[in-house]
Design a protein around this motif. Structure first.
Motif, PDB file in Angstrom:
ATOM      1  N   ASP A 134      -2.178   7.014   1.718  1.00  0.00           N
ATOM      2  CA  ASP A 134      -3.470   6.365   1.407  1.00  0.00           C
ATOM      3  C   ASP A 134      -3.531   5.650   2.404  1.00  0.00           C
ATOM      4  N   ARG A 151       1.252  -1.176   0.281  1.00  0.00           N
ATOM      5  CA  ARG A 151       0.203  -0.122  -0.196  1.00  0.00           C
ATOM      6  C   ARG A 151       0.982   1.604  -0.022  1.00  0.00           C
ATOM      7  N   THR A 184      -6.416   3.196   3.049  1.00  0.00           N
ATOM      8  CA  THR A 184      -6.529   2.109   2.805  1.00  0.00           C
ATOM      9  C   THR A 184      -5.365   1.281   3.512  1.00  0.00           C
TER      10      THR A 184
END
Length: 317
Positions: A315, A311, A317
């Motif tokens: 971000d 990731r 998420t």
């Protein structure tokens, strides 16, 4: 005539054998003696009223000293000559020595001395034994204003920041000072560095891919993390929707020591987590931009939706 050889030798030694007519006259020599010495090939006139007390080619430093002696005590070295003095590796090389002088000065360009009048001299100039050198930020902007192609401007700006010669704030100040006078290229290169581009070929890759109707926004130099929070190698570009990383393989343009040697380690670290890494050379980007763009588009299309344990740091998420 009184023998002034010792006095002249002392001056010449300090200035790497470059002297002015005024210094020679002050040492007791007359114009006829200067004429005879140059006529006999013992000395050479390198610029108006500026002499080299030897024959043969001038070194880069002798060119700078002679130009500064000709331009006068208020002149400041700038442009490509200043970048060479600082040790820039990727700036274009030029036999010309660019200097700025106060706006009221009457000295004009001659020979290898290229003189420009400036409304304001550089208050951050560095003093050397023979001449002041404009700050790296001022020298970069002055050099860029005389360049006609974006590629060398990108290289100079990227190197200035990546190797720590200057910072974005100082560059921004100098770009603003120059206003709109021949600054289109430096403004574009500066905006690219601000947005995260680290080298000239990387900027060219970014420009190559920007016109693609298929690709989403590419993340440039993102900070990647593994599922356990471990920091991963940073690719030049990354498409998170397809786990595709982009790398510009150029030993010449990656400025930090060791980048080239770590390329395979970086590749393996990301590949084992399922990231596809596409490598391009600067020559490919310049000569085959359509092919490069198609390669990235094909990789993105075929892998869109792939899930990997990677990731981007910022971000949610």
């Amino acid at each position: 005539m009184v023998d002034h050889t010792f006095e002249l030798d002392e001056i010449a030694d300090r200035q790497q054998q470059m002297v002015t007519r005024a210094q020679l006259l002050a040492a007791g020599f007359d114009d006829m003696y200067l004429y005879r010495q140059t006529r006999r090939g013992r000395w050479q006139r390198v610029l108006p009223a500026t002499y080299g007390l030897f024959t043969g080619e001038l070194t880069d430093e002798q060119r700078r000293i002679s130009a500064a002696l000709y331009a006068g005590p208020d002149a400041q070295l700038t442009g490509l000559a200043a970048l060479a003095w600082y040790g820039f590796r990727y700036s274009p090389r030029s036999p010309a020595v660019q200097l700025i002088v106060p706006h009221h000065a009457r000295r004009k360009s001659s020979g290898h001395a290229v003189i420009a009048r400036a409304l304001a001299l550089d208050t951050k100039a560095r003093q050397t034994a023979w001449y002041p050198v404009c700050s790296p930020a001022r020298a970069v902007v002055d050099a860029a204003r005389d360049l006609r192609q974006l590629r060398p401007v990108r290289a100079v700006v990227a190197e200035a920041v990546q190797r720590g010669f200057t910072d974005l704030a100082a560059l921004d100040e100098e770009v603003r000072r120059a206003r709109r006078s021949r600054t289109a290229l430096i403004r574009k290169a500066f905006s690219e560095v601000v947005s995260g581009t680290r080298s000239a070929p990387e900027a060219e890759l970014r420009e190559c891919l920007s016109g693609s109707p298929l690709l989403p926004a590419i993340r440039w130099n993102p900070r990647l993390l593994a599922a356990d929070g471990r920091t991963l190698p940073t690719p030049d570009g990354y498409l998170p929707e397809a786990a595709v990383a982009l790398e510009v393989d150029s030993q010449e343009y990656h400025f930090r020591p060791g980048d080239w040697a770590r390329t395979l380690d970086r590749h393996n670290e990301l590949s084992r987590l399922g990231v596809l890494i596409l490598h391009f050379t600067p020559a490919q980007i310049r000569r085959e931009p359509v092919r490069v763009r198609r390669t990235v588009e094909d990789a993105y299309t075929s892998r869109r939706g792939v899930v990997v344990p990677v990731r981007i740091h910022d971000d949610p998420t």
